[in-house]
Design a protein around this motif. Structure first.
Motif, PDB file in Angstrom:
ATOM      1  N   TRP A  67      60.032  25.515  71.129  1.00 56.04           N
ATOM      2  CA  TRP A  67      59.374  24.523  70.262  1.00 56.04           C
ATOM      3  C   TRP A  67      59.498  23.124  70.869  1.00 56.04           C
ATOM      4  CZ3 TRP A  67      62.098  20.696  67.322  1.00 56.04           C
ATOM      5  CH2 TRP A  67      61.265  19.910  66.506  1.00 56.04           C
ATOM      6  N   HIS A  68      60.681  22.769  71.351  1.00 54.53           N
ATOM      7  CA  HIS A  68      60.838  21.452  71.995  1.00 54.53           C
ATOM      8  C   HIS A  68      59.862  21.309  73.171  1.00 54.53           C
ATOM      9  CE1 HIS A  68      64.212  19.517  69.966  1.00 54.53           C
ATOM     10  NE2 HIS A  68      64.800  20.689  69.886  1.00 54.53           N
ATOM     11  N   ALA A  69      59.773  22.358  73.983  1.00 51.72           N
ATOM     12  CA  ALA A  69      58.932  22.277  75.180  1.00 51.72           C
ATOM     13  C   ALA A  69      57.467  22.034  74.815  1.00 51.72           C
ATOM     14  CB  ALA A  69      59.062  23.561  75.998  1.00 51.72           C
ATOM     15  N   ARG A  70      57.023  22.546  73.677  1.00 51.97           N
ATOM     16  CA  ARG A  70      55.616  22.422  73.293  1.00 51.97           C
ATOM     17  C   ARG A  70      55.354  21.271  72.328  1.00 51.97           C
ATOM     18  NH1 ARG A  70      56.130  27.881  74.010  1.00 51.97           N
ATOM     19  NH2 ARG A  70      57.205  28.020  72.036  1.00 51.97           N
ATOM     20  N   HIS A  71      56.406  20.541  71.974  1.00 56.66           N
ATOM     21  CA  HIS A  71      56.219  19.486  70.962  1.00 56.66           C
ATOM     22  C   HIS A  71      56.869  18.173  71.381  1.00 56.66           C
ATOM     23  CE1 HIS A  71      55.214  23.121  68.725  1.00 56.66           C
ATOM     24  NE2 HIS A  71      54.530  22.351  67.942  1.00 56.66           N
ATOM     25  N   ARG A  72      56.606  17.749  72.602  1.00 54.45           N
ATOM     26  CA  ARG A  72      57.214  16.514  73.105  1.00 54.45           C
ATOM     27  C   ARG A  72      56.457  15.280  72.612  1.00 54.45           C
ATOM     28  NH1 ARG A  72      61.580  17.325  75.742  1.00 54.45           N
ATOM     29  NH2 ARG A  72      61.954  19.421  76.509  1.00 54.45           N
ATOM     30  N   PHE A  73      55.294  15.504  72.001  1.00 57.48           N
ATOM     31  CA  PHE A  73      54.486  14.381  71.513  1.00 57.48           C
ATOM     32  C   PHE A  73      54.181  14.564  70.029  1.00 57.48           C
ATOM     33  CE2 PHE A  73      54.000  14.575  76.022  1.00 57.48           C
ATOM     34  CZ  PHE A  73      53.963  13.243  76.423  1.00 57.48           C
ATOM     35  N   CYS A  74      53.907  13.455  69.373  1.00 50.73           N
ATOM     36  CA  CYS A  74      53.621  13.472  67.943  1.00 50.73           C
ATOM     37  C   CYS A  74      52.192  13.956  67.710  1.00 50.73           C
ATOM     38  CB  CYS A  74      53.800  12.065  67.369  1.00 50.73           C
ATOM     39  SG  CYS A  74      53.393  11.947  65.615  1.00 50.73           S
ATOM     40  N   ALA A  75      52.052  15.049  66.963  1.00 53.00           N
ATOM     41  CA  ALA A  75      50.722  15.592  66.692  1.00 53.00           C
ATOM     42  C   ALA A  75      49.915  14.652  65.808  1.00 53.00           C
ATOM     43  CB  ALA A  75      50.844  16.966  66.030  1.00 53.00           C
ATOM     44  N   LYS A  76      50.602  13.776  65.097  1.00 54.45           N
ATOM     45  CA  LYS A  76      49.886  12.876  64.189  1.00 54.45           C
ATOM     46  C   LYS A  76      49.307  11.660  64.918  1.00 54.45           C
ATOM     47  CE  LYS A  76      50.033  11.026  59.566  1.00 54.45           C
ATOM     48  NZ  LYS A  76      50.909  10.445  58.552  1.00 54.45           N
ATOM     49  N   CYS A  77      50.120  11.073  65.861  1.00 52.40           N
ATOM     50  CA  CYS A  77      49.636   9.836  66.504  1.00 52.40           C
ATOM     51  C   CYS A  77      49.600   9.888  68.028  1.00 52.40           C
ATOM     52  CB  CYS A  77      50.474   8.650  66.033  1.00 52.40           C
ATOM     53  SG  CYS A  77      52.064   8.486  66.873  1.00 52.40           S
ATOM     54  N   GLY A  78      50.164  10.943  68.637  1.00 53.78           N
ATOM     55  CA  GLY A  78      50.075  11.080  70.088  1.00 53.78           C
ATOM     56  C   GLY A  78      51.206  10.442  70.874  1.00 53.78           C
ATOM     57  N   ALA A  79      52.125   9.731  70.194  1.00 49.23           N
ATOM     58  CA  ALA A  79      53.233   9.064  70.895  1.00 49.23           C
ATOM     59  C   ALA A  79      54.304  10.086  71.287  1.00 49.23           C
ATOM     60  CB  ALA A  79      53.831   7.991  69.990  1.00 49.23           C
ATOM     61  N   PRO A  80      55.110   9.776  72.312  1.00 46.72           N
ATOM     62  CA  PRO A  80      56.222  10.690  72.649  1.00 46.72           C
ATOM     63  C   PRO A  80      57.221  10.750  71.498  1.00 46.72           C
ATOM     64  CG  PRO A  80      55.874   9.038  74.374  1.00 46.72           C
ATOM     65  CD  PRO A  80      55.051   8.615  73.207  1.00 46.72           C
ATOM     66  N   THR A  81      57.830  11.909  71.296  1.00 45.00           N
ATOM     67  CA  THR A  81      58.841  12.056  70.245  1.00 45.00           C
ATOM     68  C   THR A  81      60.211  12.258  70.892  1.00 45.00           C
ATOM     69  OG1 THR A  81      58.382  14.429  70.141  1.00 45.00           O
ATOM     70  CG2 THR A  81      57.256  13.032  68.533  1.00 45.00           C
ATOM     71  N   GLU A  82      61.261  12.045  70.085  1.00 36.80           N
ATOM     72  CA  GLU A  82      62.632  12.173  70.581  1.00 36.80           C
ATOM     73  C   GLU A  82      63.378  13.201  69.736  1.00 36.80           C
ATOM     74  OE1 GLU A  82      64.150  10.737  73.113  1.00 36.80           O
ATOM     75  OE2 GLU A  82      62.328   9.622  73.674  1.00 36.80           O
ATOM     76  N   PRO A  83      64.232  14.016  70.382  1.00 36.59           N
ATOM     77  CA  PRO A  83      65.019  14.973  69.598  1.00 36.59           C
ATOM     78  C   PRO A  83      65.949  14.247  68.643  1.00 36.59           C
ATOM     79  CG  PRO A  83      65.189  15.430  71.960  1.00 36.59           C
ATOM     80  CD  PRO A  83      64.535  14.090  71.825  1.00 36.59           C
TER      81      PRO A  83
END
Lengths: 315, 315
Positions: free
Chosen positions: A140-156
């Motif tokens: 899940w982390h590997a496929r979700h490094r970006f925010c699906a809502k706004c496109g910005a990178p996300t952090e664990p």
């Protein structure tokens, strides 16, 4: 609980019956997690995508690494707190694909995929559920490094159980895809299908993703009709199994077939047909004259079929 | 199917028993979808986030719009093919929040949320399942406009049932979050909880998201222990319900409590306690002396509790 709800003992399914205490309340406590990471008893799995690293052993292999061992072998990209194992903290350490490939050159390590580990019995059974847990979250982390809502990178965040977007503020949680997997039954026959990717001679239950706006039972009926043209009536839940390939929850059911004329969707299935009870028993025992077999016992499909075989009554 | 698996007739749950044929095979066929959109019999729901537009009626309201009506009222941002309703195509048309607010000024329209529609019986029962289906998919689009893998904008595909990333090639499908919702039972008592957001006097089943690497049964045990300190043994599936707030699948279970001493997690629950059968019956009938009630019948919790009340035997 009404007595008629008693379905009796359930089979032991692969990847289930975890002995781990997830201790989910600790995830939000950064100091507690740091203390657990520093704990001399802390241990970790080492994973990358499909691959898991194992210490080679004589009979079985060992998926457990100390933090010092893990750090010496490869740089860690993400760390997930899995829970407490007999009181000792267990983590999943995610390493990148290149580092995992490099580990294959270590003579004392075996680097292989979870399916091979499970079907080959390569590690002690107690490790399969937390390895499945790890693989699902790491994937899940590997496929979700970006925010699906706004496109910005996300952090664990939350010790690996959440990813946060600091631009739009959305908190993202691990995704699980619920899948129905079912055996339609018509009198003394059951419906099995073959996907093109299956091993030669292997047949299994039909299966498909549950869609928004559907119950489990409605999804069973829709998928059975779409894939094989069979209409189903009564649907009865059997058991469930986490299936981290990549992130499914298999929900196993038996279904009463109301029709028997097949219309196989060849885009989804190589074939589907009705099997007599005797033929399925031979497949289960690997004594079928044409070498036909059913799915390996690590998968819930095996147990859905077996439960029908072992039942005295039919629909 | 073993006869002992027969759980008898299930209750009718809100948002379930859709009469729609999803005709999923058409989604990939752009020409077929275009023909359905151009069909004189094509109809649509009009949605935006939580809001649904209804034509005002004397007794019940009507959620069905022609494409011409919809187009005259608001610009369409996304269109989802829901399926065939008695052979006629039904779509969900997504409009933006500002347009939905503007619709509130139309005297002949009622613009309200799905919960109010369901609990108030504002539309004919047949519309609730496809409205739930619409709300879940429309909500998914709103929260998934970017690729979680690479961060690039995604585009709707498959008649609204997929979003594609043209940068990294990932295909994204609607997300559903499986949730366990359960009633723990100890002899003649059951365990109910109150969330702070509940209406005054309302109690319900405990519930929580299933995590990666868990079965339904394991999640029931973990959540009941985390939220109330109660250990559970046997878990028995009851029924499931799509719950598009925003995109859950509720999986209802009864569970055998092995302990009775409560340790309530006040971060999750306002309170939790054991209720005697008579007290719950009074709550169900809205005759409790202190005005306590159970959840509205639109939600599966009501039926999980009712099934226990109506059962003669206990765990």
């Amino acid at each position: 609980m009404p007595a008629r709800f008693d379905l009796g003992a359930k089979p032991h399914l692969g990847y289930t019956a975890s002995a781990l205490d997830r201790a989910t309340e600790l995830r939000q406590d950064k100091a507690a997690i740091a203390a657990l990471e520093a704990d001399a008893g802390a241990r970790a799995f080492l994973l990358s995508g499909e691959l898991v690293a194992l210490h080679k052993g004589a009979l079985q292999h060992d998926p457990i690494f100390t933090f010092a061992e893990a750090g010496a072998l490869a740089p860690c990209s993400d760390r997930i707190f899995l829970g407490l194992r007999a009181g000792a903290p267990l983590f999943a350490i995610l390493i990148d694909a290149e580092a995992a490939e490099a580990l294959k050159r270590h003579d004392d390590l075996l680097v292989t995929d979870l399916r091979s580990i499970a079907t080959g019995g390569l590690v002690a059974a107690e490790y399969l559920p937390p390895l499945a847990q790890s693989k699902a979250v790491v994937g899940w982390h590997a496929r979700h490094r970006f925010c699906a809502k706004c496109g910005a990178p996300t952090e664990p965040a939350q010790a690996g159980w959440r990813r946060d977007c600091f631009v739009c503020g959305t908190e993202h949680f691990p995704r699980i895809d619920p899948v129905v997997i079912m055996l339609a039954i018509a009198g003394e026959r059951c419906l099995l299908g073959r996907q093109p990717r299956f091993a030669r001679g292997q047949w299994s239950c039909l299966a498909g993703y549950i869609e928004p706006g559907e119950t489990i039972e409605e999804a069973v009926r829709r998928e059975t009709f779409e894939e094989a043209g069979i209409k189903c009536g009564r649907v009865v839940y059997f058991a469930s199994q986490p299936w981290p390939f990549p992130m499914s929850l298999m929900i196993g059911c038996h279904a009463e077939a109301l029709t028997t004329e097949l219309a196989v969707d060849r885009a989804e299935l190589e074939d589907a047909r009705w099997f007599e009870r005797d033929e399925v028993a031979a497949m289960m025992l690997r004594r079928h004259p044409d070498g036909l077999i059913v799915t390996h016992p690590v998968a819930i499909a095996h147990h859905i079929i077996r439960a029908w075989l072992e039942s005295e009554s039919t629909v």
